[in-house]
Design an enzyme around this catalytic site. Structure first.
Site, PDB file in Angstrom:
ATOM      1  N   ARG A 233       0.858  -1.188   0.000  1.00 10.55           N
ATOM      2  CA  ARG A 233       0.000   0.000   0.000  1.00 10.55           C
ATOM      3  C   ARG A 233       0.890   1.231   0.000  1.00 10.55           C
ATOM      4  O   ARG A 233       1.952   1.243   0.654  1.00 10.55           O
ATOM      5  CB  ARG A 233      -0.922   0.020   1.228  1.00 10.55           C
ATOM      6  CG  ARG A 233      -2.097  -0.973   1.125  1.00 10.55           C
ATOM      7  CD  ARG A 233      -3.090  -0.572   0.040  1.00 10.55           C
ATOM      8  NE  ARG A 233      -4.268  -1.432  -0.014  1.00 10.55           N
ATOM      9  CZ  ARG A 233      -4.401  -2.473  -0.850  1.00 10.55           C
ATOM     10  NH1 ARG A 233      -3.409  -2.824  -1.648  1.00 10.55           N
ATOM     11  NH2 ARG A 233      -5.527  -3.167  -0.860  1.00 10.55           N
ATOM     12  N   GLU A 262      -4.733   7.331  -5.012  1.00 12.29           N
ATOM     13  CA  GLU A 262      -4.972   6.569  -6.252  1.00 12.29           C
ATOM     14  C   GLU A 262      -6.315   6.978  -6.836  1.00 12.29           C
ATOM     15  O   GLU A 262      -7.273   7.096  -6.062  1.00 12.29           O
ATOM     16  CB  GLU A 262      -4.937   5.064  -5.954  1.00 12.29           C
ATOM     17  CG  GLU A 262      -3.559   4.582  -5.524  1.00 12.29           C
ATOM     18  CD  GLU A 262      -3.496   3.081  -5.263  1.00 12.29           C
ATOM     19  OE1 GLU A 262      -2.457   2.604  -4.770  1.00 12.29           O
ATOM     20  OE2 GLU A 262      -4.487   2.394  -5.571  1.00 12.29           O
ATOM     21  N   HIS A 281      -1.807   0.372 -10.004  1.00  8.80           N
ATOM     22  CA  HIS A 281      -2.347  -0.634  -9.075  1.00  8.80           C
ATOM     23  C   HIS A 281      -2.897  -1.832  -9.839  1.00  8.80           C
ATOM     24  O   HIS A 281      -4.051  -2.233  -9.693  1.00  8.80           O
ATOM     25  CB  HIS A 281      -3.444  -0.011  -8.186  1.00  8.80           C
ATOM     26  CG  HIS A 281      -3.692  -0.794  -6.924  1.00  8.80           C
ATOM     27  ND1 HIS A 281      -4.096  -0.208  -5.748  1.00  8.80           N
ATOM     28  CD2 HIS A 281      -3.592  -2.121  -6.638  1.00  8.80           C
ATOM     29  CE1 HIS A 281      -4.252  -1.117  -4.811  1.00  8.80           C
ATOM     30  NE2 HIS A 281      -3.952  -2.292  -5.331  1.00  8.80           N
TER      31      HIS A 281
END
Ligand code: 8YV
Length: 320
Positions: A233, A262, A281
């Protein structure tokens, strides 16, 4: 009357049908806005992204199960869910190998400057034999340091040991016998991991314990030739400290799949650095694995709402 369920991320049609066999399904693109009537009726929710906190739970009085289409659950208030005896289901195992592949995509592309030199070829820069300004650094036979030895860390160790003849170091809350016996992984403290790794690979979830675990002080302990990889993360790493370390040569490069914010804003200083490979991601983003995650999450919700949970529950203490 079938229980009401909110589906807040699109899933393949056949899996949606499987849900509809058990529930009355209302679909949303993201969590419903505050005050939406579906919240008051919902007995189950399934999706990913979006914050499920006390404010959200205050609007869902009938909620008795939550199923996230992810292994990570840092956007869920697990304490609040547990207080309300609401099981939180996640999809751990199905994405392990795919995420470990993403780690090596980042290791190889950052070490061998794949994105950068491929762009130069497209720009017509390849006019004769290549010189050292196109060179990268080796991955094979180097030392990888794995921060967090869970399922994904173990799959990374396997690839490093067998696939790239790498020395495997790791730091985690406890020793991992399988990693040590099968992949010759050596347990060490964080400072040793920082000092000896050519590739430092962050696989940790985001918790209060891991937030900013890698900051100025830790980056300064790394080799100037080292590359930082993050598929855990974003907030496990202090991004401002990372930008500084990448700009002033404290470390060599970074391969990142996760970020504090994000989507990563296009004006992020990370995107201005030539020694950063930034991915959106995509850790688990293959057709096969995303289908598997959605299928697992659907089965998890059915199990949770029919009182038949056997696995994949983050807070099993709530199960009757
Ligand atoms: C998810 C992930 O796709 O599973 C996780 O924890 O980070 C990814 O696989 C992502 O969380 C979806 O929002």
């Amino acid at each position: 009357m079938k229980p009401s369920v909110i589906l807040y991320k699109s899933i393949p049609a056949d899996l949606c049908k499987r849900l509809e066999q058990h529930f009355t399904v209302t679909e949303f693109d993201g969590l419903p806005p505050a005050g939406h009537p579906a919240l008051a009726q919902a007995e189950g929710i399934i999706g990913s992204g979006g914050k499920v906190d006390r404010a959200f739970l205050a609007q869902t009085p009938r909620l008795c199960a939550v199923s996230t289409i992810s292994v990570g659950y840092d956007t869920f208030d697990v304490e609040a869910l547990t207080e309300k005896a609401i099981p939180l289901m996640h999809t751990p195992t199905v994405l392990t190998e795919t995420v470990a592949d993403t780690v090596f995509a980042l290791i190889l592309s950052s070490a061998r400057r794949v994105v950068e030199v491929a762009e130069r070829v497209k720009a017509g820069d390849w006019k004769s034999g290549i010189g050292s300004d196109w060179f990268g650094i080796d991955v094979h036979h180097k030392t990888i340091g794995i921060l967090g030895m869970g399922r994904i860390g173990l799959a990374v160790a396997q690839r490093a040991h067998f696939g790239f003849s790498m020395e495997v170091l790791y730091n985690a809350r406890r020793h991992h016998a399988e990693a040590e016996t099968r992949f010759n992984a050596r347990y060490c403290d964080l400072d040793t991991l920082l000092a000896e790794s050519d590739f430092l690979c962050v696989t940790l979830p985001l918790t209060e314990e891991t937030r900013h675990l890698i900051g100025h002080e830790q980056l300064a302990k790394m080799k100037s030739s080292a590359i930082l990889i993050n598929i855990g993360r974003g907030a496990v790493v202090d991004e401002a400290a990372l930008v500084e370390a990448l700009s002033n040569g404290t470390i060599h490069a970074a391969g990142l799949d996760v970020f504090v914010q994000e989507p990563l804003p296009v004006d992020s200083p990370l995107l201005k650095l030539p020694n950063v490979v930034a991915l959106p991601h995509i850790g688990s983003a293959t057709h096969e694995t995303r289908y598997g995650m959605a299928a697992c999450a659907v089965d998890n919700l059915i199990a949770a709402l029919t009182g038949d949970v056997k696995e994949n529950c983050v807070n099993p203490q709530v199960l009757k």
